[in-house]
Design an enzyme around this catalytic site. Sequence first.
Site, PDB file in Angstrom:
ATOM      1  N   GLY A   1      -1.645  13.278   2.524  1.00  0.00           N
ATOM      2  CA  GLY A   1      -2.335  14.310   3.284  1.00  0.00           C
ATOM      3  C   GLY A   1      -3.560  14.864   2.597  1.00  0.00           C
ATOM      4  O   GLY A   1      -4.099  15.891   3.032  1.00  0.00           O
ATOM      5  N   LYS A   2      -4.034  14.202   1.534  1.00  0.00           N
ATOM      6  CA  LYS A   2      -5.206  14.682   0.799  1.00  0.00           C
ATOM      7  C   LYS A   2      -6.390  13.719   0.887  1.00  0.00           C
ATOM      8  O   LYS A   2      -7.388  13.893   0.199  1.00  0.00           O
ATOM      9  CB  LYS A   2      -4.845  14.896  -0.676  1.00  0.00           C
ATOM     10  CG  LYS A   2      -3.774  15.942  -0.909  1.00  0.00           C
ATOM     11  CD  LYS A   2      -3.494  16.111  -2.398  1.00  0.00           C
ATOM     12  CE  LYS A   2      -2.443  17.179  -2.647  1.00  0.00           C
ATOM     13  NZ  LYS A   2      -2.166  17.357  -4.104  1.00  0.00           N
ATOM     14  N   GLY A   3      -6.262  12.694   1.708  1.00  0.00           N
ATOM     15  CA  GLY A   3      -7.348  11.717   1.825  1.00  0.00           C
ATOM     16  C   GLY A   3      -7.315  10.637   0.773  1.00  0.00           C
ATOM     17  O   GLY A   3      -8.261   9.840   0.661  1.00  0.00           O
TER      18      GLY A   3
ATOM     19  N   GLU B   1      -1.139  -7.430   5.650  1.00  0.00           N
ATOM     20  CA  GLU B   1       0.153  -8.084   5.862  1.00  0.00           C
ATOM     21  C   GLU B   1       1.122  -7.139   6.559  1.00  0.00           C
ATOM     22  O   GLU B   1       1.561  -6.150   5.976  1.00  0.00           O
ATOM     23  CB  GLU B   1       0.738  -8.514   4.510  1.00  0.00           C
ATOM     24  CG  GLU B   1       2.076  -9.217   4.598  1.00  0.00           C
ATOM     25  CD  GLU B   1       2.607  -9.615   3.239  1.00  0.00           C
ATOM     26  OE1 GLU B   1       3.837  -9.737   3.101  1.00  0.00           O
ATOM     27  OE2 GLU B   1       1.789  -9.780   2.316  1.00  0.00           O
TER      28      GLU B   1
ATOM     29  N   GLY C   1      -5.189   8.073   0.576  1.00  0.00           N
ATOM     30  CA  GLY C   1      -5.011   6.769   1.217  1.00  0.00           C
ATOM     31  C   GLY C   1      -6.325   6.215   1.728  1.00  0.00           C
ATOM     32  O   GLY C   1      -6.610   5.022   1.581  1.00  0.00           O
TER      33      GLY C   1
ATOM     34  N   ILE D   1       1.148   5.435  -1.149  1.00  0.00           N
ATOM     35  CA  ILE D   1       0.732   6.721  -1.691  1.00  0.00           C
ATOM     36  C   ILE D   1       1.998   7.545  -1.855  1.00  0.00           C
ATOM     37  O   ILE D   1       2.751   7.721  -0.890  1.00  0.00           O
ATOM     38  CB  ILE D   1      -0.269   7.453  -0.769  1.00  0.00           C
ATOM     39  CG1 ILE D   1      -1.506   6.587  -0.517  1.00  0.00           C
ATOM     40  CG2 ILE D   1      -0.668   8.802  -1.376  1.00  0.00           C
ATOM     41  CD1 ILE D   1      -2.317   6.254  -1.755  1.00  0.00           C
TER      42      ILE D   1
ATOM     43  N   PHE E   1       0.866  -1.182   0.000  1.00  0.00           N
ATOM     44  CA  PHE E   1       0.000   0.000   0.000  1.00  0.00           C
ATOM     45  C   PHE E   1       0.903   1.233   0.000  1.00  0.00           C
ATOM     46  O   PHE E   1       1.605   1.489   0.971  1.00  0.00           O
ATOM     47  CB  PHE E   1      -0.892  -0.025   1.243  1.00  0.00           C
ATOM     48  CG  PHE E   1      -2.042   0.936   1.210  1.00  0.00           C
ATOM     49  CD1 PHE E   1      -1.857   2.290   1.490  1.00  0.00           C
ATOM     50  CD2 PHE E   1      -3.319   0.496   0.927  1.00  0.00           C
ATOM     51  CE1 PHE E   1      -2.918   3.169   1.468  1.00  0.00           C
ATOM     52  CE2 PHE E   1      -4.398   1.365   0.904  1.00  0.00           C
ATOM     53  CZ  PHE E   1      -4.197   2.710   1.175  1.00  0.00           C
TER      54      PHE E   1
END
Length: 420
Positions: free
Chosen positions: A188-190, A215, A192, A182, A180
């Site tokens: 910081g922009k939502g 995991e 994720g 970003i 995962f």
Amino acid sequence: MFRRIGDVEATPIESIFQEFLPAVAFQTRNQYCEAVHDLPDMWTPPGTLVKTVEKNGEVYEVWHGTLNMPEIHQLMKRIQILVLFYIEGGSYVTEPNQSLPDNFLARWSVYLVYKKERNSEVATKNKYIFQGFATTYKFWMFEPTTLLTSSDIKKAGDSWELPEAGSNEGATHRLRISQFVILPPFQGKGIGSLLYNTIYEAAINSPTTTELTVEDPNEDFDLLRDLCDLKYLRENVPEFADLWINTNVSVPTKGGMLHHDTHISFRNGASTNETIVDLAKLENIRVQNKIALRQFWRLVEMHLMSKLPDSVRPVSDIGGKKPKATQEDKHAYMLWRLLLKQRLYRRNVSILGEFEITERIIKLNETVNNVEWEYARTLERLEAKPPVSNDSAVSNGKRKLKRSGDAGASTSKKARVEDV
């Protein structure tokens, strides 16, 4: 360019990266610009569009595909180097020159996030700005519908192989988030939260997915996951939102035992019929919402903590002022703390068992205090206006040392809690 000085010379970066990237990554800038310019007007990212959202006037899209799709597999070979950059201890799903069967690749899904913009040079084209990605993997579950007879077992022998490709598409499975990422400029922009919620919705809507797991999540991902899961349950599951501590349960002043079903028995053998929480109800909520057991109980503990009176509810600012606590308030807090202690002790019983009873109690209380602080920090983030996003999460790497949830480092023989 760095000129050689004696025996000191610049490291040949390109030759090093050739081991990790396909040849197309080393084309010239002119070749790259030409390839982008030649894209058809209606070009879209590979895979299937699964979600489009607008955030602060910007449009974001999430696309999905599986690794047995050639275009997705090719794209993954180009972006998976980001795993080595941003995930501690991360590794590739497939090595660049590795050949794997289709039935293995089909178990891997890739979710890609793009920001969609109009191309300023060509009005009919869209620009897709890559923001990040996540990979998931299906773990098939063995669930026999009938008991196996001795003849069935003899016939099966030692073979427990899954069916060939294509015949296990409808098999029951757990879905695990493996990687995962970003990219730092877009955190910081939502984004994720958008990516995680998309994966969770896919798990909820899949009739063959029984549970969503992660995991080896790191500290940042744990926080992102807690915020997303807790918000979802509060807004979409009334039975969860209405949960309360049952304060009718009596706690003896000395002695007594908290049982698995959360009822308390007294030293004289007496026992209350009341339980602190309804385990059957909680398990039903957990199964319906496909949340892993450890994660679900953390969410329950956080939610019940948020229902405690302000006079006893733990906060991250330990020095803050609180109203005077009544006996009823203290009783509710004691019951909640007993629930938390029970789970942490059972999960870490082998570590805590290395200490004498007095030291064991001290270590457990230290750990509980740390977990309280962690929960308070998460709830304050969740209840902030506007909510604060946390997108720097990455997983599939080694877990970082946590400020909370650990009574200390294992090297000094202190109790360590794995799940805060």
